[in-house]
Structure formats: C-alpha cells, structure tokens
Design an enzyme around this catalytic site. Structure first.
Site, PDB file in Angstrom:
ATOM      1  N   GLY A  38      33.626  29.535  45.350  1.00  0.00           N
ATOM      2  CA  GLY A  38      34.243  30.630  44.613  1.00  0.00           C
ATOM      3  C   GLY A  38      33.387  30.977  43.407  1.00  0.00           C
ATOM      4  O   GLY A  38      32.689  30.108  42.872  1.00  0.00           O
ATOM      5  N   GLN A  86      31.061  34.356  35.403  1.00  0.00           N
ATOM      6  CA  GLN A  86      30.143  33.224  35.624  1.00  0.00           C
ATOM      7  C   GLN A  86      28.699  33.662  35.848  1.00  0.00           C
ATOM      8  O   GLN A  86      27.797  32.828  35.828  1.00  0.00           O
ATOM      9  CB  GLN A  86      30.600  32.393  36.828  1.00  0.00           C
ATOM     10  CG  GLN A  86      31.907  31.676  36.582  1.00  0.00           C
ATOM     11  CD  GLN A  86      32.241  30.795  37.759  1.00  0.00           C
ATOM     12  OE1 GLN A  86      32.791  31.256  38.736  1.00  0.00           O
ATOM     13  NE2 GLN A  86      31.888  29.517  37.675  1.00  0.00           N
ATOM     14  N   LEU A  98      31.265  25.693  39.081  1.00  0.00           N
ATOM     15  CA  LEU A  98      29.807  25.884  38.970  1.00  0.00           C
ATOM     16  C   LEU A  98      29.373  26.008  37.513  1.00  0.00           C
ATOM     17  O   LEU A  98      28.227  25.699  37.185  1.00  0.00           O
ATOM     18  CB  LEU A  98      29.382  27.145  39.737  1.00  0.00           C
ATOM     19  CG  LEU A  98      29.536  27.090  41.256  1.00  0.00           C
ATOM     20  CD1 LEU A  98      29.173  28.441  41.868  1.00  0.00           C
ATOM     21  CD2 LEU A  98      28.677  25.981  41.852  1.00  0.00           C
ATOM     22  N   HIS A 114      42.002  29.141  40.570  1.00  0.00           N
ATOM     23  CA  HIS A 114      40.816  28.826  39.767  1.00  0.00           C
ATOM     24  C   HIS A 114      40.068  30.108  39.375  1.00  0.00           C
ATOM     25  O   HIS A 114      39.685  30.281  38.219  1.00  0.00           O
ATOM     26  CB  HIS A 114      39.911  27.889  40.584  1.00  0.00           C
ATOM     27  CG  HIS A 114      38.660  27.443  39.883  1.00  0.00           C
ATOM     28  ND1 HIS A 114      38.434  26.131  39.514  1.00  0.00           N
ATOM     29  CD2 HIS A 114      37.564  28.128  39.497  1.00  0.00           C
ATOM     30  CE1 HIS A 114      37.248  26.054  38.923  1.00  0.00           C
ATOM     31  NE2 HIS A 114      36.696  27.248  38.905  1.00  0.00           N
ATOM     32  N   HIS A 172      39.554  32.211  35.700  1.00  0.00           N
ATOM     33  CA  HIS A 172      38.276  32.614  35.100  1.00  0.00           C
ATOM     34  C   HIS A 172      38.379  34.008  34.476  1.00  0.00           C
ATOM     35  O   HIS A 172      37.810  34.262  33.420  1.00  0.00           O
ATOM     36  CB  HIS A 172      37.168  32.658  36.167  1.00  0.00           C
ATOM     37  CG  HIS A 172      36.409  31.374  36.315  1.00  0.00           C
ATOM     38  ND1 HIS A 172      35.694  30.793  35.292  1.00  0.00           N
ATOM     39  CD2 HIS A 172      36.224  30.575  37.394  1.00  0.00           C
ATOM     40  CE1 HIS A 172      35.112  29.686  35.732  1.00  0.00           C
ATOM     41  NE2 HIS A 172      35.417  29.519  37.005  1.00  0.00           N
TER      42      HIS A 172
HETATM   43 NI    NI Z   1      34.886  27.967  38.249  1.00  0.00          NI
END
Ligand code: NI
Length: 171
Positions: A46, A51, A94, A135, A139
């Site tokens: 994901g 990110q 990550l 999740h 974010h």
């Molecule tokens: Ni994450």
C-alpha cells in the site's frame, strides 16, 4: 517514474492531505501509475500520495504485491464507512522502514472512494485488505500506524529513528 519514499519525520506525513477535484486527466493517470511503480519498487502492499511527497488524497493498494493485477485498488478521496470485528497482527510502513509492531484494527472494512474518472464506488475488504484500507486512509489524515501502538513503543521507535538520523542513515 519511481519516487523515493518519504520517511517518518517529514512534515508531509503528518499533514491532512487535500481532496482531489480533477479527474480523468492524463496527469492523474500518470501519477497513479507512478504510485504503483514506486510502491512495487519499495516492495509495499500500500502507498499513500504523501509518502512520495504529494499531500493529496490518493492511495494505492495491492495485497498481491504485483502478482495479481485484479487486486490493484485505487482510492481517491476515500472514506471509511463501516468497520466490523477485530484483528491483531504485525504492521509496518514504507515510511518507517525497519520497524514492525502489533496493531489491532477492524477485521472487515468498507471504504467509499472515487476512481480515476471520479466515479464513486464502495468496496469491502477483510483481513489484510481491511488493514490496508485503514492504514492508507490514516496516512491521508496525517496519521501513521505508530499512533495505534503504546506511547512507550512509539517513543522507542522515535529514539531509534533519531539515532539513525544522526548517523545519516534515515533519509
Ligand atoms: Ni504506511
């Protein structure tokens, strides 16, 4: 193109991301293709746009990690609309590489989102997919999974990360 993954400590990860209001453009499709490419390169299941440094409400998920194209999920402006049951399992991110913690989440989750064309849809996932929905939408609210672990464990991660930053091993 493959974007580098932004790491814990970067303010973009703790900011509420902006809604997407332009759909069906080649730019949006290209951005989503790049998100998948960046996620696969980083061996994730994901990825949320913040990110890779873009504060936009877009997430991509593929619980098969590139093995099964039918499992590719694109969520634009997602909202969690139903949660059921509970699961406890190891979770990582990550943006917080090298750490994994036990996190309790709902076991069955329904998300409402828009696709690349701007059409609204709903999707229900269980287990890993449910965990990914939660999740990734977290974010987009500027929340990392470590907000779901104990303050003690979170502080431990924070201290370890600070050391890695000092050693130049966190960027
Ligand atoms: Ni994450």
């Amino acid at each position: 193109m493959i974007y580098p993954i932004v790491k814990y400590g970067d303010p973009v990860l703790e900011k509420r991301a902006a809604r997407v209001d332009e759909f069906g453009t080649p730019e949006l499709q290209k951005f989503i293709d790049d998100m998948f490419e960046s996620m696969y390169a980083a061996r994730g299941v994901g990825l949320a746009a913040p990110q890779i440094g873009f504060s936009k409400r877009i997430a991509v998920i593929d619980c098969s990690a590139g093995e099964d194209p039918a499992q590719k999920v694109i969520l634009i402006n997602p909202e969690i609309i139903a949660k059921e049951g509970s699961q406890t399992g190891e979770e990582g991110c990550l943006s917080v590489p090298g750490f994994r913690e036990q996190v309790t989440r709902a076991n069955k989750v329904t998300v409402r989102a828009q696709n690349v064309e701007g059409e609204s849809f709903e999707m229900t996932g269980e287990e890993l997919l449910a965990r990914a929905f939660l999740h990734e939408t977290d974010h987009l609210e500027g929340r990392l999974y470590i907000s779901h672990i104990s303050a003690l464990k979170r502080d431990l991660i924070r201290r370890k990360v600070r050391k890695l930053v000092k050693a130049g091993e966190w960027s």
